[in-house]
Design an enzyme around this catalytic site. Structure first.
Site, mmCIF file in Angstrom:
data_model
loop_
_atom_site.group_PDB
_atom_site.id
_atom_site.type_symbol
_atom_site.label_atom_id
_atom_site.label_comp_id
_atom_site.label_asym_id
_atom_site.label_seq_id
_atom_site.Cartn_x
_atom_site.Cartn_y
_atom_site.Cartn_z
ATOM 1 N N TYR A 1 0.851 -1.206 0.000
ATOM 2 C CA TYR A 1 0.000 0.000 0.000
ATOM 3 C C TYR A 1 0.885 1.253 0.000
ATOM 4 O O TYR A 1 0.866 2.025 -0.958
ATOM 5 C CB TYR A 1 -0.953 -0.016 1.200
ATOM 6 C CG TYR A 1 -1.811 1.234 1.300
ATOM 7 C CD1 TYR A 1 -2.588 1.663 0.227
ATOM 8 C CD2 TYR A 1 -1.844 1.988 2.476
ATOM 9 C CE1 TYR A 1 -3.371 2.816 0.314
ATOM 10 C CE2 TYR A 1 -2.631 3.130 2.575
ATOM 11 C CZ TYR A 1 -3.386 3.542 1.487
ATOM 12 O OH TYR A 1 -4.153 4.686 1.575
HETATM 13 N N1 LIG Z 1 -9.213 6.105 4.753
HETATM 14 C C1 LIG Z 1 -7.928 6.202 5.085
HETATM 15 O O1 LIG Z 1 -7.494 5.801 6.158
HETATM 16 C C2 LIG Z 1 -6.957 6.884 4.148
HETATM 17 C C3 LIG Z 1 -5.817 7.487 4.696
HETATM 18 C C4 LIG Z 1 -4.909 8.115 3.860
HETATM 19 C C5 LIG Z 1 -5.125 8.129 2.508
HETATM 20 N N2 LIG Z 1 -6.232 7.536 1.992
HETATM 21 C C6 LIG Z 1 -6.422 7.595 0.535
HETATM 22 O O2 LIG Z 1 -7.492 8.477 0.308
HETATM 23 C C7 LIG Z 1 -8.181 8.091 -0.883
HETATM 24 C C8 LIG Z 1 -9.682 8.040 -0.625
HETATM 25 O O3 LIG Z 1 -9.953 7.052 0.340
HETATM 26 P P1 LIG Z 1 -11.340 6.933 1.125
HETATM 27 O O4 LIG Z 1 -10.996 6.673 2.535
HETATM 28 O O5 LIG Z 1 -12.222 8.065 0.764
HETATM 29 O O6 LIG Z 1 -11.917 5.529 0.609
HETATM 30 P P2 LIG Z 1 -12.678 5.089 -0.724
HETATM 31 O O7 LIG Z 1 -13.881 5.920 -0.959
HETATM 32 O O8 LIG Z 1 -12.891 3.623 -0.612
HETATM 33 O O9 LIG Z 1 -11.614 5.407 -1.875
HETATM 34 C C9 LIG Z 1 -11.026 4.491 -2.705
HETATM 35 C C10 LIG Z 1 -11.659 4.629 -4.082
HETATM 36 O O10 LIG Z 1 -10.873 3.941 -5.042
HETATM 37 C C11 LIG Z 1 -11.760 3.341 -5.961
HETATM 38 N N3 LIG Z 1 -11.125 2.280 -6.722
HETATM 39 C C12 LIG Z 1 -10.648 1.089 -6.255
HETATM 40 N N4 LIG Z 1 -10.177 0.372 -7.290
HETATM 41 C C13 LIG Z 1 -10.337 1.108 -8.419
HETATM 42 C C14 LIG Z 1 -10.058 0.902 -9.791
HETATM 43 N N5 LIG Z 1 -9.499 -0.233 -10.240
HETATM 44 N N6 LIG Z 1 -10.377 1.873 -10.676
HETATM 45 C C15 LIG Z 1 -10.936 3.022 -10.249
HETATM 46 N N7 LIG Z 1 -11.230 3.279 -8.967
HETATM 47 C C16 LIG Z 1 -10.934 2.322 -8.059
HETATM 48 C C17 LIG Z 1 -12.903 2.837 -5.090
HETATM 49 O O11 LIG Z 1 -14.057 2.546 -5.850
HETATM 50 P P3 LIG Z 1 -15.021 1.284 -5.481
HETATM 51 O O12 LIG Z 1 -15.234 1.325 -3.989
HETATM 52 O O13 LIG Z 1 -16.250 1.535 -6.277
HETATM 53 O O14 LIG Z 1 -14.259 0.055 -5.903
HETATM 54 C C18 LIG Z 1 -13.085 4.042 -4.154
HETATM 55 O O15 LIG Z 1 -13.944 5.007 -4.744
HETATM 56 C C19 LIG Z 1 -7.546 6.773 -1.327
HETATM 57 O O16 LIG Z 1 -6.623 7.024 -2.366
HETATM 58 C C20 LIG Z 1 -6.803 6.285 -0.097
HETATM 59 O O17 LIG Z 1 -5.670 5.506 -0.433
HETATM 60 C C21 LIG Z 1 -7.162 6.933 2.776
#
Ligand SMILES: NC(=O)c1ccc[n+]([C@@H]2O[C@H](COP(=O)([O-])OP(=O)(O)OC[C@H]3O[C@@H](n4cnc5c(N)ncnc54)[C@H](OP(=O)(O)O)[C@@H]3O)[C@@H](O)[C@H]2O)c1
Length: 251
Positions: free
Chosen positions: A158
């Protein structure tokens, strides 16, 4: 001092249907941006519809596009949709990502390929297409993770899969500078969304909380104003990684 506003700009928000991306879509939409709301899975379609409706309800325009951004053709289709529907594209924000917490010795080739396809390959071609298609003075923002500034176990594919983003961003910032396009990474702390919890135990969640100001996780509401700033008056930032995380990690 120049004040940049969002009225009549066009923003492509990858993963823009729900959670961080969803709040970003509605916030920029309410400020007058026209939004291409990208979503991935069929289970996110209802969220995409709701987000589009919320933006239209606030008086702006929006359209939803489904795509697997590990497929370069799908990345290009997002930008085609923006230009065909709204005439141009100004802001490209990629919030997509995939998380896995697994020891290196248990990680399969399939795990590795999938994690790098979503976190690195999709992000690379999103930046590439944004560099080709955004108007002059455009903004490109990718979502990293505060684990990029941590020294920890379990998140090799990751944090490792997100790490190349910083170098893609630096190169793009230099290559697109003559057109005034800024390119940055926003790398939040552990964020209170359904993305975070499945990889963690309740004890570890408490530990993550204890490492930030106020003893809490990062909220999507902490991050959206920072991205909005980068998309407007913060354009002098370019080639940077920012760690909005309440002091959880730094470097
Ligand atoms: N939550 C945390 O702890 C955290 C902390 C730091 C950074 N982040 C980053 O912040 C961003 C947003 O995260 P979030 O917490 O808001 O969760 P999230 O809504 O689950 O974001 C991840 C997104 O990536 C999409 N995705 C996965 N596989 C994909 C693919 N092959 N093609 C296109 N889209 C794809 C998912 O779509 P589907 O669900 O429809 O598959 C989802 O909309 C992410 O990049 C994550 O790495 C998160």
């Amino acid at each position: 001092m120049s004040e940049q506003n969002l009225k009549d700009t066009v923003a492509i928000i990858a993963g823009g249907a729900k959670n961080l991306g969803g709040l970003l879509s509605t916030t920029l939409g309410e400020a007058g941006a026209k939004i291409v709301v990208h979503y991935h899975g069929d289970t996110s379609a209802a969220d995409a519809d709701k987000t589009v409706e919320a933006i239209r309800g606030a008086g702006s325009e929006a359209t939803a596009v489904q795509g697997d951004l590990t497929q370069v053709a799908d990345v290009r289709r997002l930008f085609d949709t923006a230009v065909d529907t709204f005439g141009h594209a100004d802001i490209a924000i990629n919030t997509t990502g995939m998380v896995l917490r697994k020891p290196i010795v248990e990680t399969t080739e399939e795990d590795y390929d999938r994690m790098f396809a979503v976190n690195a390959k999709a992000a690379y071609f999103f930046i590439q297409e944004a560099g080709r298609r955004l108007s002059d003075n455009g903004k490109i923002i990718s979502l990293g993770t505060s684990l990029l500034a941590a020294f920890t176990d379990g998140y090799s594919t990751y944090a490792g899969g997100k790490a190349p983003l910083e170098h893609f961003t630096r190169a793009a910032a230099k290559e697109f500078a003559d057109r005034g396009i800024s390119v940055n990474v926003v790398a939040p702390g552990p964020m209170d969304t359904p993305f975070f919890y499945p990889q963690e135990t309740p004890e570890r969640v408490e530990f993550h909380k204890s490492q930030a100001m106020g003893g809490r996780l990062t909220k999507i509401e902490d991050i959206v104003p920072i991205i909005r700033f980068l998309a407007t008056d913060g354009a002098w930032f370019t080639g940077q990684t920012m760690f909005p995380n309440g002091g959880y990690t730094t470097r």
